[in-house]
Design an enzyme around this catalytic site. Structure first.
Site, PDB file in Angstrom:
ATOM      1  CG  HIS A   9      -4.313   9.193   0.341  1.00 56.73           C
ATOM      2  ND1 HIS A   9      -5.109   9.884   1.239  1.00 56.73           N
ATOM      3  CD2 HIS A   9      -5.004   8.073   0.020  1.00 56.73           C
ATOM      4  CE1 HIS A   9      -6.221   9.197   1.446  1.00 56.73           C
ATOM      5  NE2 HIS A   9      -6.180   8.090   0.732  1.00 56.73           N
ATOM      6  CD  GLU A  55      -2.951   2.260  -3.240  1.00 61.90           C
ATOM      7  OE1 GLU A  55      -3.951   2.995  -3.351  1.00 61.90           O
ATOM      8  OE2 GLU A  55      -2.010   2.520  -2.433  1.00 61.90           O
ATOM      9  CG  HIS A  88      -1.971   0.956   1.305  1.00 61.77           C
ATOM     10  ND1 HIS A  88      -2.329   1.616   2.459  1.00 61.77           N
ATOM     11  CD2 HIS A  88      -2.822   1.399   0.348  1.00 61.77           C
ATOM     12  CE1 HIS A  88      -3.361   2.417   2.218  1.00 61.77           C
ATOM     13  NE2 HIS A  88      -3.673   2.303   0.946  1.00 61.77           N
ATOM     14  CD  GLU A  99      -7.379   5.263  -4.418  1.00 60.12           C
ATOM     15  OE1 GLU A  99      -8.290   6.051  -4.096  1.00 60.12           O
ATOM     16  OE2 GLU A  99      -6.724   4.586  -3.609  1.00 60.12           O
ATOM     17  CG  ASP A 148      -3.309   7.072  -3.121  1.00 58.91           C
ATOM     18  OD1 ASP A 148      -4.399   6.511  -3.283  1.00 58.91           O
ATOM     19  OD2 ASP A 148      -2.547   6.839  -2.163  1.00 58.91           O
TER      20      ASP A 148
END
Length: 248
Positions: A58, A43, A12, A118, A45
């Site tokens: 994020h 992952e 993450h 994302e 953002d």
């Protein structure tokens, strides 16, 4: 079901989020640390600067993870590039910059690592963010065997990505099973549903997998939660705890 090129374990934001992470989230330092723990997929953002450069952050605002102020999307990239995105975490990471999406993508390709992007738009920028991220991804991964998985909580961002680059795989992120989620995911031709891990049960897993989609979970930081998801037959686990879970 479609063949699935991605590993079960996904790190993450590189190597975890917030104060519990071993490195500052959404930086190349975090990606390097996650890779050092054996992770092969990450992952992150991605949102747009005021002048349209996709970069990693994020929050909508800069305060939590940089020394900047205000909305990240309101500033041009040349200002964002000067920010310190590491000191908030620890002195060891002082001066760590915000990376562009392209920097992280090139690093992943050079190291044969995979990416879950994302799309995290600044409010009001849902469609442009989806379109630009998809265009960048298609250009950078052209000719590569495994493309990035594009995900978002915002269906509008996924719709824009689908319109711009329909060949890139998409996943719908869910923090609740809101009315119509399943039909929206199918209309977006999603390959995956990415849920808060507590939302998965045998019925929902069967529904999603029965439609040819994969079941991914965030953010799984406890052994019991990981074991429950594996027992349910889910396909992917996003974790902050890169030091706890061996990703083999």
């Amino acid at each position: 079901m479609n063949s699935w090129p991605y590993p079960r374990w996904i790190a993450h934001r590189g190597a975890g989020m917030g104060g519990n992470a071993l490195a500052p989230e959404n930086t190349l330092a975090a990606f390097r640390l996650g890779a050092a723990h054996g992770y092969r997929m990450f992952e992150c953002d991605v949102k747009l600067s005021a002048d349209g450069v996709p970069f990693l952050l994020h929050d909508a605002t800069l305060e939590r993870t940089t020394n900047g102020l205000g909305l990240g999307g309101d500033q041009p990239w040349d200002q964002l590039a000067r920010l310190d995105a590491g000191s908030w975490h620890s002195r060891a990471f002082a001066g760590e910059p915000l990376p562009t999406f392209e920097n992280v993508a090139r690093w992943c390709l050079a190291n044969r690592l995979l990416l879950n992007v994302e799309i995290k738009p600044t409010p009001g920028q849902e469609r442009p963010s989806g379109e630009v991220v998809a265009q960048y991804a298609a250009r950078i991964w052209a000719g590569q065997a495994v493309p990035p998985l594009l995900t978002s909580f915002r269906p509008e961002s996924l719709q824009a990505a689908q319109a711009a680059q329909p060949g890139l795989p998409r996943g719908l992120l869910l923090d609740t099973l809101w009315e119509g989620w399943f039909d929206i995911a199918r209309s977006l031709d999603c390959v995956a549903i990415v849920c808060n891990h507590a939302l998965w049960d045998a019925q929902t897993v069967a529904q999603v997998q029965g439609a040819g989609m994969r079941c991914l979970s965030y953010t799984v930081n406890d052994e019991w939660a990981a074991q429950r998801l594996i027992a349910l037959g889910t396909d992917g686990i996003i974790t902050d705890r890169v030091e706890l879970f061996a990703p083999a």
